[in-house]
Each structure stands twice: as structure tokens, then as C-alpha cells.
Scaffold this active site. Structure first.
Site, PDB file in Angstrom:
ATOM      1  N   LYS A  39      43.201  59.610  -6.393  1.00  0.00           N
ATOM      2  CA  LYS A  39      44.415  60.407  -6.565  1.00  0.00           C
ATOM      3  C   LYS A  39      44.867  60.409  -8.022  1.00  0.00           C
ATOM      4  CE  LYS A  39      46.805  60.011  -2.781  1.00  0.00           C
ATOM      5  NZ  LYS A  39      47.621  59.173  -1.877  1.00  0.00           N
ATOM      6  N   ARG A 109      52.585  56.066  -4.345  1.00  0.00           N
ATOM      7  CA  ARG A 109      51.437  56.453  -3.527  1.00  0.00           C
ATOM      8  C   ARG A 109      50.251  55.554  -3.818  1.00  0.00           C
ATOM      9  NH1 ARG A 109      50.739  62.532  -5.601  1.00  0.00           N
ATOM     10  NH2 ARG A 109      49.723  62.852  -3.591  1.00  0.00           N
ATOM     11  N   GLY A 118      42.830  54.216   6.316  1.00  0.00           N
ATOM     12  CA  GLY A 118      43.495  53.004   6.774  1.00  0.00           C
ATOM     13  C   GLY A 118      44.505  52.462   5.780  1.00  0.00           C
ATOM     14  N   MET A 120      47.756  52.434   2.836  1.00  0.00           N
ATOM     15  CA  MET A 120      49.205  52.590   2.928  1.00  0.00           C
ATOM     16  C   MET A 120      49.629  54.045   2.843  1.00  0.00           C
ATOM     17  SD  MET A 120      52.163  51.176   0.514  1.00  0.00           S
ATOM     18  CE  MET A 120      52.525  52.773  -0.145  1.00  0.00           C
ATOM     19  N   ARG A 354      41.087  66.770  -4.366  1.00  0.00           N
ATOM     20  CA  ARG A 354      39.898  65.935  -4.114  1.00  0.00           C
ATOM     21  C   ARG A 354      38.830  66.787  -3.466  1.00  0.00           C
ATOM     22  NH1 ARG A 354      42.936  62.523   0.453  1.00  0.00           N
ATOM     23  NH2 ARG A 354      43.252  64.223   1.907  1.00  0.00           N
ATOM     24  N   ARG A 582       0.052  60.083  20.472  1.00  0.00           N
ATOM     25  CA  ARG A 582      -0.159  58.966  21.393  1.00  0.00           C
ATOM     26  C   ARG A 582      -0.934  59.437  22.600  1.00  0.00           C
ATOM     27  NH1 ARG A 582       5.642  56.848  20.077  1.00  0.00           N
ATOM     28  NH2 ARG A 582       5.828  59.070  19.816  1.00  0.00           N
ATOM     29  N   ARG A 682      -4.095  58.230  17.948  1.00  0.00           N
ATOM     30  CA  ARG A 682      -4.204  56.787  18.156  1.00  0.00           C
ATOM     31  C   ARG A 682      -4.895  56.504  19.486  1.00  0.00           C
ATOM     32  NH1 ARG A 682       1.172  53.284  18.777  1.00  0.00           N
ATOM     33  NH2 ARG A 682       1.220  54.369  20.769  1.00  0.00           N
ATOM     34  N   GLU A 812       0.505  46.882  11.774  1.00  0.00           N
ATOM     35  CA  GLU A 812       1.714  46.585  12.542  1.00  0.00           C
ATOM     36  C   GLU A 812       1.793  45.125  12.959  1.00  0.00           C
ATOM     37  OE1 GLU A 812       1.692  48.939  16.137  1.00  0.00           O
ATOM     38  OE2 GLU A 812      -0.487  48.901  16.233  1.00  0.00           O
ATOM     39  N   SER A 831      -1.532  53.402   8.696  1.00  0.00           N
ATOM     40  CA  SER A 831      -0.251  53.945   9.131  1.00  0.00           C
ATOM     41  C   SER A 831       0.585  52.773   9.617  1.00  0.00           C
ATOM     42  CB  SER A 831      -0.457  54.963  10.253  1.00  0.00           C
ATOM     43  OG  SER A 831       0.802  55.410  10.709  1.00  0.00           O
ATOM     44  N   GLY A 833       3.007  50.831  11.654  1.00  0.00           N
ATOM     45  CA  GLY A 833       3.737  50.883  12.919  1.00  0.00           C
ATOM     46  C   GLY A 833       4.891  49.915  12.783  1.00  0.00           C
ATOM     47  N   THR A 834       5.985  50.431  12.251  1.00  0.00           N
ATOM     48  CA  THR A 834       7.056  49.505  11.863  1.00  0.00           C
ATOM     49  C   THR A 834       7.861  48.993  13.053  1.00  0.00           C
ATOM     50  OG1 THR A 834       8.312  51.476  11.306  1.00  0.00           O
ATOM     51  CG2 THR A 834       7.326  50.249   9.492  1.00  0.00           C
ATOM     52  N   ASN A 835       7.711  49.632  14.214  1.00  0.00           N
ATOM     53  CA  ASN A 835       8.395  49.066  15.388  1.00  0.00           C
ATOM     54  C   ASN A 835       7.798  47.705  15.717  1.00  0.00           C
ATOM     55  OD1 ASN A 835       9.652  51.513  15.430  1.00  0.00           O
ATOM     56  ND2 ASN A 835       8.509  52.310  17.170  1.00  0.00           N
ATOM     57  N   ASP A 836       6.457  47.683  15.852  1.00  0.00           N
ATOM     58  CA  ASP A 836       5.800  46.415  16.146  1.00  0.00           C
ATOM     59  C   ASP A 836       5.898  45.459  14.961  1.00  0.00           C
ATOM     60  OD1 ASP A 836       4.721  45.875  18.713  1.00  0.00           O
ATOM     61  OD2 ASP A 836       3.434  47.634  18.487  1.00  0.00           O
ATOM     62  N   CYS A 898       4.528  55.617  10.865  1.00  0.00           N
ATOM     63  CA  CYS A 898       4.740  56.416  12.077  1.00  0.00           C
ATOM     64  C   CYS A 898       5.715  55.749  13.029  1.00  0.00           C
ATOM     65  CB  CYS A 898       3.416  56.709  12.767  1.00  0.00           C
ATOM     66  SG  CYS A 898       2.606  55.226  13.384  1.00  0.00           S
ATOM     67  N   TYR A 918       3.126  59.627   3.090  1.00  0.00           N
ATOM     68  CA  TYR A 918       3.896  60.463   4.012  1.00  0.00           C
ATOM     69  C   TYR A 918       4.722  59.606   4.960  1.00  0.00           C
ATOM     70  CZ  TYR A 918       0.429  59.317   7.616  1.00  0.00           C
ATOM     71  OH  TYR A 918      -0.373  58.654   8.497  1.00  0.00           O
TER      72      TYR A 918
HETATM   73  P1  ADP Z   1      48.008  60.746   1.350  1.00  0.00           P
HETATM   74  O1  ADP Z   1      47.057  59.885   0.629  1.00  0.00           O
HETATM   75  O2  ADP Z   1      48.291  60.266   2.731  1.00  0.00           O
HETATM   76  O3  ADP Z   1      47.641  62.182   1.276  1.00  0.00           O
HETATM   77  P2  ADP Z   1      49.974  61.276  -0.661  1.00  0.00           P
HETATM   78  O4  ADP Z   1      50.280  60.215  -1.658  1.00  0.00           O
HETATM   79  O5  ADP Z   1      49.123  62.373  -1.111  1.00  0.00           O
HETATM   80  O6  ADP Z   1      49.408  60.556   0.607  1.00  0.00           O
HETATM   81  O7  ADP Z   1      51.345  61.843  -0.140  1.00  0.00           O
HETATM   82  C1  ADP Z   1      51.456  62.611   1.013  1.00  0.00           C
HETATM   83  C2  ADP Z   1      52.316  63.798   0.760  1.00  0.00           C
HETATM   84  O8  ADP Z   1      53.581  63.415   0.276  1.00  0.00           O
HETATM   85  C3  ADP Z   1      51.796  64.722  -0.302  1.00  0.00           C
HETATM   86  O9  ADP Z   1      50.862  65.622   0.199  1.00  0.00           O
HETATM   87  C4  ADP Z   1      53.040  65.437  -0.742  1.00  0.00           C
HETATM   88  O10 ADP Z   1      53.287  66.522   0.100  1.00  0.00           O
HETATM   89  C5  ADP Z   1      54.081  64.396  -0.591  1.00  0.00           C
HETATM   90  N1  ADP Z   1      54.364  63.827  -1.916  1.00  0.00           N
HETATM   91  C6  ADP Z   1      53.772  62.784  -2.522  1.00  0.00           C
HETATM   92  N2  ADP Z   1      54.292  62.601  -3.752  1.00  0.00           N
HETATM   93  C7  ADP Z   1      55.211  63.564  -3.917  1.00  0.00           C
HETATM   94  C8  ADP Z   1      56.087  63.931  -4.990  1.00  0.00           C
HETATM   95  N3  ADP Z   1      56.103  63.257  -6.127  1.00  0.00           N
HETATM   96  N4  ADP Z   1      56.883  64.985  -4.808  1.00  0.00           N
HETATM   97  C9  ADP Z   1      56.865  65.666  -3.655  1.00  0.00           C
HETATM   98  N5  ADP Z   1      56.091  65.388  -2.624  1.00  0.00           N
HETATM   99  C10 ADP Z   1      55.266  64.336  -2.753  1.00  0.00           C
HETATM  100 MG    MG Z   2      47.615  63.310  -0.035  1.00  0.00          MG
HETATM  101 MG    MG Z   3       2.604  49.543  17.932  1.00  0.00          MG
END
Ligand code: ADP
Ligand code: MG
Ligand code: MG
Length: 946
Positions: A39, A109, A118, A120, A354, A582, A682, A812, A831, A833-836, A898, A918
């Protein structure tokens, strides 16, 4: 891009932890993803490109790592640098952080090198308190906006930074909305509602976080930064990294960004958009936006967003600018971008860019289009497609709309991709019977064995309750290109009542019920879902990418095919030979099994008798010449074969003769289909008991019948017992079998070479290569070759013309790798035979390990990967040794693989490094392998260039 940093600010910290942007220039740039996260790098790059970004700064991933190293304290000087950076932003915006007259608000952010779901969430509107709120309201003249921003801030900060459960805020919020009537939305909330909510939220925080909501903006910022750092080691983030094999020591950056407001009225809004359609790849802006809303509203689904194209009518100027920016960013990054933006009172701000995630179809179309547009070259296009995407494109898929609406019955392992729809049957014989009646079926088994092959072959797809990704069901399904969901542990399959039930969903189905199986995802549905078919012939863009791949790759791609149809299909996919045909499949089908069984029953007796006959003949011949015989020879000469022995020989030869004819027919078909290309055949490999009924079944049959048991059944039982082995996989199989019962080698050799003669006479170009399995000692190969050469000579003499064929062996058994030089003196090709080879090097029984401890091993990271799926490095090292030794003895030795690994992209990379000629894989994986081989070659080039 400016080469001088925009600020001359001194840094208090020992390292440079902060990179700012604003005023059209940034201290960082797009190449600094490691340090700034995706970002931060994107914001810097956009700023440098002159695009409208709200000013801000990134705290580096290094700061995050140093924070943890120092026992969760900010590195010395960092905080001072943060405050100085905030001051810079204040100067640029003319606002003050915590200043009630003109408050600066920021978002905080997270942003790692790889986008991580996963991680924040983002805190918006940071810097608000009662005073700054008053300032915001006075300044905008919009009381509702101010209070809405404030309640959002407390809610987000409370949840994300102070760890209050989301539902604790949802309850009062929902109650306030409900008060306006059922179905009311957040825009229905009045200023009074919002004020009351703020008070309620603050009370929730006090209760749950055990502290008052922080009012000092600096403290808010400090806590938020630390919360982002902490989220790096949060459970979800940890799990995600583990599953995606992302290193845990990369750290996350923190982005502090001036707030721009999409919720300032109807001339404001926020949205997300892709520069091309990520589903189809079509070159049109694709996305959604909401008027009068803040960022998280679009994804949170609070209101239904409008299509991005609609913005052209609502805010034409902003839309035109956004469209131009999208084009500019695409040209700049040379890839489709996923963009986030906000419009504040008609002015557009870019908040994120991105590379866009895309479907397989879109990936291919976009890559080809971009080559056409001159944005990227064909090598880049090949590099961009993921092998798994090619695989996906060749499988039927469920109609996405129907799939979304369908209710899942169960979920197992996505063992072989594609969509299968059919009526449930619970045995292979039933499958064949139903299909003969014109039905389409899905074969449901607890697990499958070679006995189920005929059922699998006619079924649309396969569903098993037990077994891993390389269980019999999975391996065979991939081989024959059928969708398969394996190891669906929640499914209780009852053969007695011919039904199955999920212990999780509680749903069940019985024989004849329609089910839909998605081998790409592992999902199983009740009913017949509509599918969309995917034919290679109909995908010119995919073919184009693969043609580019062909120009790049060094490895040839061969295929494992046992039948002419498979061979023809693989050829259509671009296979350059058959690496494994086979012969045992040919023994199993239809009437053949009976013939084979008949031969096996008398094989030992007949073989012994033939030996005596031959010895007698030799002794008699010697005696006729007047040569004195040794004691043994005299004994041999005195032996007359008994009637039983003569009968055994007759029965055996008759059965083998029939087999020879049938096999010759099979070979003619394959050699003709592959005219001009090599076909490695074979000789028989599996232990003979695989062609006989199961010992227990036969025992039960004979015992049940008691006195009325037929002699035939009793004899069969005796034979099965006599052939029983404790470890059949380490027993009488492969070349051992051919040496014990030489007729197997003889008839197969004759069948292959006579087939070649016939195909050649039909004007084609047959190129058979005969392969001996399971050689561990060079003498095994020498002895087998002697048998084979004698037959070959006879065939050539009878045909009256030369027959071109090659002779080689599988590698193999680990021992064979050690003596590969000796072996290469007698073999023209290897050839692997990587399973065996994997099974014997690890000492795992593949059939048992995969459904059992191996799954747990991989889960617990005792092993990095299932070695039956991806070549283990030690196996690769064994292969390397064998290749080096082999080529030292025979420089032109041709070497391939193979085993199942031949179609696995990661393993193909290793095969490239080892220097194989191959890889051979199942027909359906040929296109994937073409791509993977090209990528492996490019990786090799890059490595050498360094
Ligand atoms: P994520 O990684 O979940 O996409 P972001 O950091 O991109 O999180 O934030 C999610 C959304 O929050 C952004 O798409 C935007 O719409 C809003 N946002 C983040 N920063 C700002 C900002 N400085 N001003 C306005 N909206 C923001
Ligand atoms: Mg975002
Ligand atoms: Mg075999």
C-alpha cells in the site's frame, strides 16, 4: 520521478523509519514494497506519477521488526519522527492534528509486502474528540457528517485497537436503525441518533476495554500504530502466512494518511474499481461506488453500491479523471490495477493501487491483450499465468450463478479439478450398468482400488470418503481427467443401503439421486447444477500463451497414456511423446481379466514344466550328438512331462496367445495415434495377485459354499494363498515377475514389435521404446534384455525387415540410482518412476501413508510437503546423481520422468534443474506442464544471468 527526496527533515531515529509523500512528490517509490509494504509503495508511486493522493507517510516494515525485537517498544527516536512527519502533513494541508479550529484527521492503515486478508483493518477518522468534532462540524456546516464520522471512529478504534467485540457496537447501532422502522439503513440515522450512539459506544468501550476512550489524538495515533504492528502476529495473519508460505519475519508497514471524506454529501462518494473486468478480462472499468459514504461501507455491504459506469452520469468530471488515471496506472505498472478512491465534494483522491486478482480466463485474456497492446512481451505473458489457472481452464465448471445459490452438502479434498454431475452409484459395477442404460453417474466410494477402474472410467466424477490427494481415486481421476473430491471425511458411505450422509450438514442421498461434485474446490452439492464446458479447441488465447511457452521451454512434454483415445487427446494438447504406456490396464478390462486369470492360475506350473521340457530337449540334443551327459543332464533327459504338466503348458500358452493378439491390437492403436513420436511401453509391473480375486473374498466364498464349493473355486483359493505376500509392493513384481515367468516378457515384446511392423506397413511411423520396470541390480536388466533380444530377433526374422525400437529402464529403486552408470551401459533411456522412488527412499507405503499419517505430517510441518505430490529434494538429489552417472556412461542417454510428479509445476522446476529431457504427465496436465516448463526455463535463465 524526482530523484531528490522532497524533504530535508532530519531524523531523530538511528534508522530512517519514515517515508512521506505529498505535494506531488514522495520519498519512497513503487519498487520499495519490502520496506513500505504494498500500500505504501503504491501511494508513493502514485504520488510520484502526479496523481492526486492525500498527503501522508509510511512507517517501514523495519520499524515493525525492530519494535518486536525491542520487546514491543517503539525504537528510539521513531515517535519524534512520527510527530515531525505529522507536522509536515499539517503544513501541507493547513490543518492541525488535534486543532479544534481546523482539525487534521488521518487514517491508520496496515500494509504488508503481500496483501493479507488476515491483517488489521483500517482505522478511519483518527484525531477526533469532542473538541475537534466541534471544529469539524463548524467548518463543514454539516453536523450529521461530523457525528457520523465520530461514531464510526469510536466503533473502529474500539474494535480494532482496543479489542472490543464488533457485536457490542452492532447491537446499539441496529437498535437505533430499527427505531426508524424495519429495514432502515445507516443513512436514516439522525444527528440525535448519532449523538446517542456515541455515548453508548463510549460506555461499551469503558465496560469492555476497561478504560475511557482516548481523547488525545497523539495517544490515539500511538495506540493505533502499535495495534497495526501487533496485528502482524495476530492469529489470523499467522495462519494466513503459514498457509500461503509467506515468511513470518517480513513485518508490516503502517500508513498514516490524511482523511478525505466521501461522506460529505451527494457530491462525495467512495469506491473500488478494476481497470479491466477481473472475471472476463474485458478491457472496461469494472467496479462499484457509493455516494455519501466512507470507505468501508462499499465492502461492508451496508448499502447496495452502484456500478462504476453510472458515475459517468452522476459525477462526469470525476469519472473522466478516474478513467484516465486507471489507464495511466495500467500503462505504468503494465498490469491490471485494483483501485480504491474517494471523492470529496467533487474532488477525486486515489487511496490505493495494486495488481488485481483475476480469474483464470481473465488472466489469459489480459496477458494476450497486453501483448497485443505492446504493454508486455510474450515472455512476460507466459510468466504471468499461474499453472493452476491453465488447469482450471480445461475443466468444466459449474455455472457461477447456480453455484452461488446451491446449498453445499459436504466438502472434501479438491483432488482432481472440474465439475461433475450425475446420479449417485455406489459400486463400479453399478456405474457400468447404469451407464449402459444411458444414465450419467457419479461414483461414490469409501475409497477406490484398482478393481474400481472400470466404474471410474464411465463415471462423470468420483467422490470418496477416505484418501488423500494422491490416493488411488485422486491419482486415477487426474490421469483420466475426471473431477474427483476425495477424503470427504464427513461423509458416511453405506454400501448396504446404497446411501451416504454428511455428519456435518446432516443431508443425505441415495442411489439414483443427482449430485454435483466440484473437484476444483472440494464441494459436493445435492441436485444437478448446470455446467459450462471448457474445450481446449475453443480457447485460442490459451493456445497462444502455450505456443509462446513452447518457444521458451527446454523440457519436452510427454504424456502417460494407455489408450489410443488418450494418446490422441494428449497429442491435441501438445504432447510430444508417450512417456508411460502401462500394459497392465490392458490386462484388466472386460474378457481379458478372465484370460489373464486363466494364465496366472497355471503360470508357475507351466513355467516349471517348460523349463524341464527345455532342459530335456537340450540334453537329448547333446546325447544325439554323442556327447557325454553330466549327472544333471542325465536326470533332465530322463524326465517325461506328465499329462498334467502338458495340460498346464497348453492352457497357459493358449491364454498367453490370446493376450498377445489383444495386446498387439492395443499397441497398434497407440503407435498409430502417436505416429512419428516416441511411445514408451512398460512391460508388466504390478504383482499378479492384483488380477485375482481378493483372498478374503475367495475364502468366504469357499467356506460359505462348504461341501458344494466347486473345484475351480478351491483351486483359485489355493493359488491366491500360494501367491500371498506380506509386502506385495516389495515383492514379486516389475522385472522380477518377468524373470520368474519369462513368457510375460516374451509375449509383450512380440506384441509390441509386431504392432510396430503392422503400423509401419500401414504407412505410419511407429517409434516404440520398451521399458523394464523396477530394476535395482544391473543383472536384472541384462537378463531381461537377453530374453527380449531373442524375441526381437525372431520377430525381425519373421517380418523380413528391420524394426526400430529403443530399450530402456525405469529408475525407481534407490539402488538403481547408485549404479546408474552400470545400468546405462545396457539401457538407452531412463525414466524416473518417482512414485516408487519416493516410496522406497522414504520407506513409506504410499497406499497407506497418504490416507494416514502423511496428512498429519504435512499439517504439523514435520514434512514441508506431501512428497508424493511435489518432488522431495532428496529424491531430486538421487535423480541428479542417477542422471550424472548415467550420462557419464552414455552421454546421449535420454532421461525423463513418468511419475505423478511429472505434471506438478513445482516438481517440473526441479526436473528442469536436474537436466531431464522430458517430463511425462497425464493428458490433462500436458498444457499445464507446457507452461510450467517454460516458467522453469525462465527461472533457470534468470538464475544463470545472475
Ligand atoms: P484494506 O487493506 O482493507 O483495503 P485500506 O487501508 O485500503 O484497507 O482502507 C480501506 C478503505 O478505507 C479504503 O478503501 C478507503 O475507502 C478508506 N480509507 C482509507 N484511508 C482513507 C483516507 N485517508 N481517507 C478516506 N478514506 C480512507
Ligand atoms: Mg484497501
Ligand atoms: Mg513403479
Amino acid at each position: 520521478m524526482p530523484d531528490a527526496a522532497p524533504t530535508t527533515r532530519a531524523h531523530a531515529a538511528a534508522k530512517r523509519y519514515i517515508y512521506a509523500w505529498g505535494d506531488g512528490r514522495a520519498e519512497g517509490n513503487g519498487s520499495m514494497k519490502d520496506l513500505l509494504g504494498g500500500k505504501g509503495a503504491g501511494l508513493a508511486e502514485m504520488t510520484n506519477a502526479g496523481l492526486p493522493t492525500p498527503p501522508g507517510f509510511t512507517i517501514t516494515t523495519e520499524a515493525c521488526n525492530d519494535y518486536f525485537e525491542a520487546g514491543k517498544t517503539l525504537p528510539a527516536g521513531l515517535w519524534e519522527d512520527v510527530l515531525a512527519a505529522v507536522e509536515d502533513v499539517e503544513k501541507q494541508t493547513g490543518k492541525g492534528f488535534g486543532d479544534p479550529r481546523n482539525p487534521l484527521l488521518v487514517s491508520v492503515r496496515s500494509g504488508a509486502k503481500f496483501s493479507m486478508p488476515g491483517m488489521m483493518d483500517t482505522v478511519l477518522n483518527l484525531g477526533l474528540n469532542e473538541e475537534t468534532l466541534a471544529g469539524l462540524v463548524a467548518l463543514t456546516g454539516n453536523e450529521r457528517f461530523g457525528w457520523d464520522a465520530y461514531r464510526r471512529f469510536i466503533q473502529m478504534f474500539g474494535r480494532i485497537v482496543l479489542g472490543v467485540h464488533a457485536e457490542r457496537f452492532d447491537e446499539p447501532l441496529e437498535a437505533r436503525k430499527e427505531a426508524h422502522g424495519h429495514g432502515a439503513g445507516d443513512t436514516d440515522l439522525t444527528v440525535d441518533d448519532l449523538k446517542a450512539l456515541v455515548a453508548e459506544f463510549k460506555a461499551v468501550v469503558r465496560e469492555d476495554a476497561g478504560r475511557d476512550f482516548p481523547t488525545d489524538p497523539a495517544e490515539q495515533l500511538d495506540l493505533a500504530i502499535k495495534a497495526v504492528f501487533a496485528s502482524w502476529f495476530g492469529k489470523r495473519a499467522n495462519d494466513y502466512r503459514t498457509s500461503q508460505k509467506i515468511a513470518h519475519d517480513l513485518g508490516t508497514a503502517v500508513n498514516v494518511v490524511t482523511m478525505v471524506f466521501g461522506n460529505m454529501g451527494d457530491d462525495s462518494g467512495t469506491g473500488v474499481a478494476f481497470t479491466r473486468d477481473p472475471n472476463t478480462g474485458e478491457s472496461v472499468l469494472y467496479g462499484e461506488y457509493l455516494v455519501n459514504a466512507q470507505g468501508e461501507d462499499v465492502v461492508a455491504g451496508i448499502r447496495t453500491p452502484a456500478q462504476i459506469s453510472h458515475l459517468a452520469q452522476e459525477m462526469p468530471a470525476a469519472y473522466a479523471e478516474f478513467q484516465a488515471i486507471g489507464r495511466q496506472l495500467e500503462r505504468h505498472y503494465k498490469d491490471v490495477q485494483d483501485l480504491e478512491f474517494t471523492i470529496e465534494r467533487g474532488k477525486l483522491y486515489m487511496l490505493q493501487t495494486r495488481s488485481a486478482k483475476r480469474t483464470a480466463a481473465a488472466a489469459v485474456k489480459i496477458a494476450v491483450d497486453m501483448v497485443g497492446e505492446g504493454l508486455i512481451d510474450s515472455r512476460e505473458a507466459v510468466a504471468r499465468i499461474e499453472p493452476a489457472q491453465v488447469d482450471q481452464l480445461l475443466r468444466d465448471q459449474f455455472d457461477p450463478v447456480a453455484r452461488k445459490a446451491a446449498i453445499r452438502l459436504a466438502r472434501g479434498l479438491n483432488a482432481s479439478p472440474g465439475a461433475a454431475v450425475g446420479r449417485a452409484v455406489f459400486s463400479a459395477d453399478d456405474a457400468v450398468e447404469w451407464v449402459a442404460r444411458g444414465e450419467t453417474v457419479v461414483l461414490v466410494r469409501v475409497e477406490t482400488s484398482p478393481d474400481d477402474f472400470h466404474g471410474m472410467a464411465v463415471a462423470q466424477g468420483i467422490l470418496t470418503a477416505r484418501g488423500g490427494a494422491t490416493s488411488h481415486a485422486a491419482v486415477v481421476a487426474r490421469q483420466i481427467g475426471k473431477p474427483c473430491v476425495a477424503g470427504c471425511a464427513e461423509l458416511v458411505v453405506d454400501y448396504g443401503s446404497k446411501s451416504a450422509r454428511s455428519t456435518i450438514s446432516g443431508s443425505s442421498f441415495a442411489e439414483g439421486d443427482w449430485i454435483s461434485v466440484d473437484g476444483s474446490t472440494g464441494d459436493v452439492f445435492l441436485d444437478a447444477l448446470p455446467t459450462v464446458s471448457a474445450r481446449f479447441e475453443d480457447q485460442p488465447e490459451l493456445q497462444k500463451v502455450l505456443a509462446w511457452a513452447d518457444e521458451i521451454r527446454r523440457l519436452q512434454i510427454w504424456t502417460n497414456a494407455d489408450k489410443p483415445e488418450e494418446a490422441a487427446q494428449a497429442r491435441g494438447y501438445g504432447a510430444q511423446g508417450i512417456g508411460l504406456c502401462r500394459t497392465e490396464h490392458m490386462f484388466r478390462e472386460g474378457e481379458r481379466l478372465e484370460i489373464v486369470r486363466g494364465a496366472i492360475l497355471v503360470a508357475n506350473e507351466a513355467t516349471r514344466a517348460k523349463l524341464r521340457r527345455d532342459n530335456k530337449a537340450a540334453a537329448d540334443a547333446k546325447a544325439a550328438l554323442g556327447v557325454e551327459l553330466s549327472a544333471e543332464e542325465r536326470t533332465a533327459a530322463g524326465v517325461e512331462l506328465s499329462d498334467d504338466e502338458l495340460a498346464a503348458i497348453a492352457t497357459f500358452d493358449a491364454a498367453m496367445g490370446k493376450l498377445e493378439v489383444l495386446q498387439q491390437g492395443d499397441f497398434e492403436g497407440i503407435l498409430a495415434a502417436m505416429s512419428g513420436l516416441p511411445v514408451v511401453i512398460r512391460l508388466i509391473d504390478p504383482p499378479l495377485h492384483e488380477f485375482l480375486p481378493n483372498l478374503e473374498e475367495q475364502l468366504v466364498k469357499v467356506t460359505r459354499a462348504g461341501d458344494s464349493a466347486t473345484d475351480e473355486d478351491k483351486e483359485l483359493l489355493a493359488t491366491i494363498k500360494s501367491m500371498h505376500e506380506q509386502n506385495p509392493m516389495l515383492g514379486l513384481r516389475g522385472c522380477r515377475l518377468g524373470l520368474m515367468i519369462p513368457d510375460f516378457v516374451k509375449i509383450q515384446t512380440r506384441a509390441i514389435l509386431n504392432a510396430a511392423v503392422a503400423v509401419k506397413r500401414a504407412g505410419k511411423d511407429p517409434r516404440p521404446e520398451i521399458m523394464i520396470p523396477l530394476v535395482g541390480h544391473v543383472n536384472e536388466l541384462i537378463a531381461t534384455r537377453a530374453l527380449l533380444d531373442a524375441e526381437a530377433e525372431a520377430v525381425v526374422a519373421a517380418a523380413g525387415e528391420a524394426i526400430d525400437f529403443k530399450f530402456g529402464t525405469m529408475i525407481e529403486i534407490p539402488r538403481a540410482c547408485w549404479v546408474a552408470d552400470e545400468i546405462a551401459r545396457h539401457a538407452e533411456f531412463f525414466s524416473f518412476g518417482t512414485n516408487d522412488l519416493t516410496q522406497m527412499t522414504f520407506g513409506y507405503s504410499r497406499d497407506d501413508a497418504e490416507g494416514g499419517f502423511l496428512l498429519k505430517y504435512v499439517e504439523d510441518r514435520i514434512l514441508p510437503e506431501n512428497p508424493f505430490q511435489t518432488l522431495d529434494d532428496v529424491i531430486a538429489a538421487e535423480m541428479q546423481m542417477a542422471v550424472d552417472k548415467g550420462r557419464s556412461a552414455r552421454p546421449k542417454l535420454k532421461v525423463g520422468i513418468c511419475g505423478e510428479h511429472g505434471g506438478d509445476p513445482a516438481s517440473i522446476h526441479k526436473c528442469e534443474k536436474i537436466g531431464l529431457d522430458y517430463v511425462s504427465c497425464s493428458p490433462f496436465r500436458v498444457p499445464v506442464a507446457r507452461l510450467a516448463a517454460a516458467q522453469a526455463a525462465m527461472a533457470g535463465d534468470a538464475f544463470r544471468d545472475k
